[in-house]
Structure formats: structure tokens, C-alpha cells
Design a protein around this motif. Structure first.
Motif, PDB file in Angstrom:
ATOM      1  N   LEU A   1       0.818  -1.219   0.000  1.00 62.58           N
ATOM      2  CA  LEU A   1       0.000   0.000   0.000  1.00 62.58           C
ATOM      3  C   LEU A   1       0.850   1.266   0.000  1.00 62.58           C
ATOM      4  CD1 LEU A   1      -2.790  -1.109   2.498  1.00 62.58           C
ATOM      5  CD2 LEU A   1      -2.988  -0.869   0.009  1.00 62.58           C
ATOM      6  N   SER A   2       2.138   1.119   0.322  1.00 63.15           N
ATOM      7  CA  SER A   2       3.076   2.247   0.246  1.00 63.15           C
ATOM      8  C   SER A   2       3.852   2.232  -1.060  1.00 63.15           C
ATOM      9  CB  SER A   2       4.051   2.195   1.429  1.00 63.15           C
ATOM     10  OG  SER A   2       3.368   2.330   2.654  1.00 63.15           O
ATOM     11  N   GLU A   3       3.363   1.451  -2.019  1.00 56.38           N
ATOM     12  CA  GLU A   3       3.985   1.340  -3.336  1.00 56.38           C
ATOM     13  C   GLU A   3       5.402   0.781  -3.249  1.00 56.38           C
ATOM     14  OE1 GLU A   3       3.600   5.073  -5.347  1.00 56.38           O
ATOM     15  OE2 GLU A   3       1.409   4.914  -5.497  1.00 56.38           O
ATOM     16  N   ARG A   4       5.558  -0.195  -2.365  1.00 53.91           N
ATOM     17  CA  ARG A   4       6.855  -0.871  -2.200  1.00 53.91           C
ATOM     18  C   ARG A   4       6.638  -2.368  -2.459  1.00 53.91           C
ATOM     19  NH1 ARG A   4       8.619   1.853   3.507  1.00 53.91           N
ATOM     20  NH2 ARG A   4      10.391   0.408   3.355  1.00 53.91           N
ATOM     21  N   GLN A   5       6.196  -2.661  -3.680  1.00 53.37           N
ATOM     22  CA  GLN A   5       5.787  -4.013  -4.040  1.00 53.37           C
ATOM     23  C   GLN A   5       6.934  -5.004  -3.929  1.00 53.37           C
ATOM     24  OE1 GLN A   5       4.108  -4.313  -7.954  1.00 53.37           O
ATOM     25  NE2 GLN A   5       3.937  -6.540  -7.903  1.00 53.37           N
ATOM     26  N   ILE A   6       8.120  -4.638  -4.396  1.00 54.22           N
ATOM     27  CA  ILE A   6       9.248  -5.568  -4.376  1.00 54.22           C
ATOM     28  C   ILE A   6       9.609  -5.935  -2.942  1.00 54.22           C
ATOM     29  CG2 ILE A   6      11.649  -5.923  -5.021  1.00 54.22           C
ATOM     30  CD1 ILE A   6       9.626  -5.854  -7.344  1.00 54.22           C
ATOM     31  N   GLU A   7       9.608  -4.926  -2.049  1.00 54.61           N
ATOM     32  CA  GLU A   7       9.915  -5.207  -0.649  1.00 54.61           C
ATOM     33  C   GLU A   7       8.851  -6.116  -0.027  1.00 54.61           C
ATOM     34  OE1 GLU A   7      11.481  -1.623   1.635  1.00 54.61           O
ATOM     35  OE2 GLU A   7      10.828  -0.720  -0.251  1.00 54.61           O
ATOM     36  N   ALA A   8       7.601  -5.915  -0.426  1.00 56.60           N
ATOM     37  CA  ALA A   8       6.527  -6.772   0.084  1.00 56.60           C
ATOM     38  C   ALA A   8       6.752  -8.216  -0.336  1.00 56.60           C
ATOM     39  CB  ALA A   8       5.173  -6.276  -0.423  1.00 56.60           C
ATOM     40  N   LEU A   9       7.148  -8.420  -1.574  1.00 54.21           N
ATOM     41  CA  LEU A   9       7.424  -9.774  -2.054  1.00 54.21           C
ATOM     42  C   LEU A   9       8.657 -10.371  -1.372  1.00 54.21           C
ATOM     43  CD1 LEU A   9       6.706  -9.227  -5.855  1.00 54.21           C
ATOM     44  CD2 LEU A   9       5.257 -10.419  -4.189  1.00 54.21           C
ATOM     45  N   GLU A  10       9.628  -9.531  -1.046  1.00 53.17           N
ATOM     46  CA  GLU A  10      10.814 -10.016  -0.346  1.00 53.17           C
ATOM     47  C   GLU A  10      10.459 -10.501   1.061  1.00 53.17           C
ATOM     48  OE1 GLU A  10      13.405  -6.681  -0.572  1.00 53.17           O
ATOM     49  OE2 GLU A  10      14.252  -7.251  -2.521  1.00 53.17           O
ATOM     50  N   VAL A  11       9.508  -9.830   1.702  1.00 59.25           N
ATOM     51  CA  VAL A  11       9.059 -10.280   3.023  1.00 59.25           C
ATOM     52  C   VAL A  11       8.491 -11.691   2.917  1.00 59.25           C
ATOM     53  CG1 VAL A  11       7.365  -9.906   4.868  1.00 59.25           C
ATOM     54  CG2 VAL A  11       8.636  -7.968   3.934  1.00 59.25           C
ATOM     55  N   TYR A  12       7.685 -11.920   1.893  1.00 59.17           N
ATOM     56  CA  TYR A  12       7.114 -13.261   1.689  1.00 59.17           C
ATOM     57  C   TYR A  12       8.210 -14.288   1.461  1.00 59.17           C
ATOM     58  CZ  TYR A  12       4.624 -17.154  -0.430  1.00 59.17           C
ATOM     59  OH  TYR A  12       4.143 -18.399  -0.705  1.00 59.17           O
ATOM     60  N   ASN A  13       9.180 -13.933   0.633  1.00 60.48           N
ATOM     61  CA  ASN A  13      10.248 -14.890   0.321  1.00 60.48           C
ATOM     62  C   ASN A  13      11.076 -15.229   1.559  1.00 60.48           C
ATOM     63  OD1 ASN A  13       9.513 -15.063  -2.376  1.00 60.48           O
ATOM     64  ND2 ASN A  13      10.854 -13.373  -3.000  1.00 60.48           N
ATOM     65  N   ARG A  14      11.342 -14.217   2.408  1.00 59.01           N
ATOM     66  CA  ARG A  14      12.107 -14.480   3.628  1.00 59.01           C
ATOM     67  C   ARG A  14      11.329 -15.390   4.572  1.00 59.01           C
ATOM     68  NH1 ARG A  14      13.429  -8.948   3.303  1.00 59.01           N
ATOM     69  NH2 ARG A  14      11.877  -8.447   4.886  1.00 59.01           N
ATOM     70  N   LEU A  15      10.054 -15.116   4.727  1.00 56.19           N
ATOM     71  CA  LEU A  15       9.235 -15.950   5.593  1.00 56.19           C
ATOM     72  C   LEU A  15       9.182 -17.379   5.066  1.00 56.19           C
ATOM     73  CD1 LEU A  15       7.197 -16.387   7.920  1.00 56.19           C
ATOM     74  CD2 LEU A  15       5.398 -15.634   6.331  1.00 56.19           C
TER      75      LEU A  15
ATOM     76  N   THR B   1      12.407 -19.175   5.737  1.00 58.93           N
ATOM     77  CA  THR B   1      12.549 -19.532   7.155  1.00 58.93           C
ATOM     78  C   THR B   1      11.687 -20.738   7.494  1.00 58.93           C
ATOM     79  OG1 THR B   1      13.026 -17.240   7.796  1.00 58.93           O
ATOM     80  CG2 THR B   1      12.243 -18.723   9.526  1.00 58.93           C
ATOM     81  N   LEU B   2      10.439 -20.725   7.063  1.00 56.03           N
ATOM     82  CA  LEU B   2       9.529 -21.820   7.386  1.00 56.03           C
ATOM     83  C   LEU B   2       9.966 -23.125   6.732  1.00 56.03           C
ATOM     84  CD1 LEU B   2       6.074 -20.009   7.128  1.00 56.03           C
ATOM     85  CD2 LEU B   2       7.277 -20.698   9.205  1.00 56.03           C
ATOM     86  N   GLN B   3      10.404 -23.037   5.487  1.00 53.82           N
ATOM     87  CA  GLN B   3      10.859 -24.255   4.802  1.00 53.82           C
ATOM     88  C   GLN B   3      12.147 -24.787   5.421  1.00 53.82           C
ATOM     89  OE1 GLN B   3      11.143 -23.001   0.674  1.00 53.82           O
ATOM     90  NE2 GLN B   3       9.246 -24.072   0.163  1.00 53.82           N
ATOM     91  N   GLY B   4      13.083 -23.871   5.675  1.00 58.51           N
ATOM     92  CA  GLY B   4      14.390 -24.294   6.169  1.00 58.51           C
ATOM     93  C   GLY B   4      14.354 -24.827   7.586  1.00 58.51           C
ATOM     94  N   ASP B   5      13.564 -24.179   8.457  1.00 56.60           N
ATOM     95  CA  ASP B   5      13.563 -24.559   9.873  1.00 56.60           C
ATOM     96  C   ASP B   5      12.495 -25.588  10.228  1.00 56.60           C
ATOM     97  OD1 ASP B   5      15.593 -22.747  10.135  1.00 56.60           O
ATOM     98  OD2 ASP B   5      14.411 -21.209  11.154  1.00 56.60           O
ATOM     99  N   TYR B   6      11.395 -25.599   9.467  1.00 55.28           N
ATOM    100  CA  TYR B   6      10.271 -26.452   9.863  1.00 55.28           C
ATOM    101  C   TYR B   6       9.744 -27.346   8.734  1.00 55.28           C
ATOM    102  CZ  TYR B   6      10.343 -23.095  13.672  1.00 55.28           C
ATOM    103  OH  TYR B   6      10.739 -22.301  14.719  1.00 55.28           O
ATOM    104  N   GLY B   7      10.212 -27.121   7.528  1.00 55.70           N
ATOM    105  CA  GLY B   7       9.775 -27.945   6.420  1.00 55.70           C
ATOM    106  C   GLY B   7       8.337 -27.728   6.006  1.00 55.70           C
ATOM    107  N   VAL B   8       7.807 -26.500   6.225  1.00 50.07           N
ATOM    108  CA  VAL B   8       6.419 -26.216   5.870  1.00 50.07           C
ATOM    109  C   VAL B   8       6.366 -24.957   5.005  1.00 50.07           C
ATOM    110  CG1 VAL B   8       5.513 -27.281   7.965  1.00 50.07           C
ATOM    111  CG2 VAL B   8       6.025 -24.825   7.962  1.00 50.07           C
ATOM    112  N   GLU B   9       5.238 -24.796   4.326  1.00 53.53           N
ATOM    113  CA  GLU B   9       4.983 -23.608   3.510  1.00 53.53           C
ATOM    114  C   GLU B   9       4.206 -22.581   4.342  1.00 53.53           C
ATOM    115  OE1 GLU B   9       5.749 -22.784   0.373  1.00 53.53           O
ATOM    116  OE2 GLU B   9       6.866 -24.627  -0.034  1.00 53.53           O
TER     117      GLU B   9
END
Length: 268
Positions: A217-231, A234-242
Motif C-alpha cells: 500500500l506504500s507502493e513498495r511491491q518488491i519489498e513486500a514480495l521479499e518479506v514473503y520470500n524471507r518468511l 525460514t519456514l521451509q528451512g527450519d520447519y519444512g512447511v509452507e
């Protein structure tokens, strides 16, 4: 009392951070000693109600109670009363009742109860569209949070359960306040806070979802997608889940530039 806090009360009892009693003129910390503080906690997690001797003993010692646990509870109660008398501010605060003891206060004199009441007031306002009123009540609740609930007291299953429940309530308050801020369009201050919160709670999906929405909503689409990728990493690497469905839905809405879906308030 309004749910804006405990200021203005003749006394108030603090369970967030240091275990304290406040009068209009002074602050008194509950004396050290885990067992003594556990007895105090047994009363303060159910203020205004009679807490049975058996419940106090179970909270203090769990299943491994000493043979003379009832006598020990009496001693700790006497020590607490002596402390309260020495403060000169809280006469008759601990009452003896049939089979137990009672903390003789209004529930809203206790910070965790005032916190809970503020949240109960805020939620229906948010759902009814009173975003300003809801934001004020959520902020009032969060202002009462001065640190961990019953800090250092989680040895017994009852206290551990109470601490876990309050921790979850605090996080829920943060997340629901964030939803109101998103709906109000307060995205700039929210982004600053969510950047801290997602570092503090790296697998808390709701906070990551909110950060993704605020960034978009702040017109920072790439950063928003990076947040998803980091999460996701983390979830895949540490817990094996999506990531969960709601996070994936926000990710898809960002890719589709669906602003209406991103702005929609989510309460769980």
C-alpha cells in the motif's frame, strides 16, 4: 473507570513487568522470593474471587507439595500482609475467606484485567467500522503492557498456562491494532513497527502478512514480495512447511495488484 489505563485509581496492581502495587503517591514492589510471589500471583490472576487453599498450594508447588503446604501458605500470606501493612497504603487487601483467600480489589484495578477489558471494547468497534475508537482502545491496552506477564513465575502448570495465555493475548492485541491501522491508512508508522516485530517474531505469519500489505500500500511491491520470500525460506528451512493460506493469498493479491483484497481487515 475508562479503559484508557489505571491512572487515577486509588490503587492499581501491576502484573506486566515488575510485580508492583501503585497508589496515587507511591510505588511498591512485591518482595523477592519465588514462593512468596507465586502466592501473590495465585491471588492476582483471579482478583476479587476466593482462591482456595488447595489452588494456592497447587500453583506454588504443583504436584510436589510439601507435607505442611497449608501451613506454609498461611506463612506466605502473613508475610504478604505484613508487607502491605508496612506500605501503609493497602489495608485489608488480602481477605481470609472460607477455605481460602481473596484479593479485595475491583478487577479493573489490576492491569491485566484492564488490558483484557480494553481489548473486549476495541474488537466490536473495529468490526462495526469505528476505526478511531478501536485504535484508541487497542492503544490503551498496549500502554498497560510494561513487560512480560508475571515475569519469572512460570514454574507451575497453572502459572505457565496463565503466562502463555497472556502472551498470546498481547500478540493478538498487537495484530488486531495493526489491522485497524491498515484500514485507517496509517501505513508509514505501521511499517516501522512491523519491521521490528517481524524480526522479533520471525515465524509469526500474521505480522509478516500485515507487513506485506503495508509495504504494498506504500507502493513498495518488491519489498513486500521479499518479506514473503524471507518468511517462506525460514519456514521451509527450519520447519519444512509452507506459509499458511492467508499469507499465500496476500502474496497472490500483490502479484495480481488486487488492492481491495489487500486493504480488507482480517480478524481471527
Amino acid at each position: 473507570m475508562s479503559v484508557s489505563g489505571l491512572e487515577g485509581r486509588e490503587i492499581s496492581i501491576r502484573t506486566f513487568g515488575s510485580l508492583e502495587l501503585h497508589s496515587q503517591d507511591a510505588v511498591f514492589e512485591i518482595p523477592s522470593g519465588t514462593k512468596l510471589r507465586s502466592v501473590w500471583a495465585a491471588l492476582v490472576i483471579d482478583p476479587g474471587s476466593t482462591v482456595s487453599m488447595e489452588t494456592v498450594a497447587e500453583i506454588v508447588w504443583g504436584a510436589k507439595q510439601p507435607k505442611r503446604s497449608r501451613e506454609s501458605v498461611h506463612v506466605y500470606i502473613s508475610q504478604l500482609r505484613a508487607f502491605l501493612d508496612s506500605c501503609g497504603e493497602f489495608p485489608g487487601l488480602i481477605e481470609t475467606r472460607s477455605g481460602g483467600y481473596r484479593l479485595a480489589v475491583d478487577k479493573l484495578d489490576v492491569d491485566w484485567c484492564a488490558f483484557d477489558e480494553a481489548m473486549k471494547t476495541a474488537r466490536p468497534k473495529a468490526r462495526a467500522g469505528d476505526l478511531d475508537g478501536a485504535w484508541k482502545d487497542f492503544e490503551s491496552a498496549l500502554a498497560l503492557y510494561r513487560g512480560p506477564f508475571l515475569s519469572g513465575l512460570s514454574d507451575s502448570p497453572q502459572l505457565e498456562a496463565a503466562v502463555n495465555e497472556m502472551n498470546e493475548l498481547y500478540l493478538a492485541c498487537l495484530e488486531q491494532r495493526n489491522e485497524v491501522m491498515l484500514a485507517r491508512g496509517d501505513v508509514a508508522p505501521l511499517i516501522r513497527e512491523l519491521l521490528k516485530l517481524t524480526r522479533q517474531f520471525p515465524v509469526r505469519e500474521t505480522m509478516h502478512r500485515q507487513l506485506m500489505r503495508a509495504l504494498y500500500l506504500s507502493e513498495r511491491q518488491i519489498e513486500a514480495l521479499e518479506v514473503y520470500n524471507r518468511l517462506r525460506h525460514t519456514l521451509q528451512g527450519d520447519y519444512g512447511v509452507e506459509p499458511g493460506r492467508q499469507v499465500r493469498n496476500v502474496h497472490q493479491s500483490i502479484l495480481e495488484r488486487d488492492c481491495d483484497a489487500i486493504r480488507e481487515m482480517i480478524f481471527v
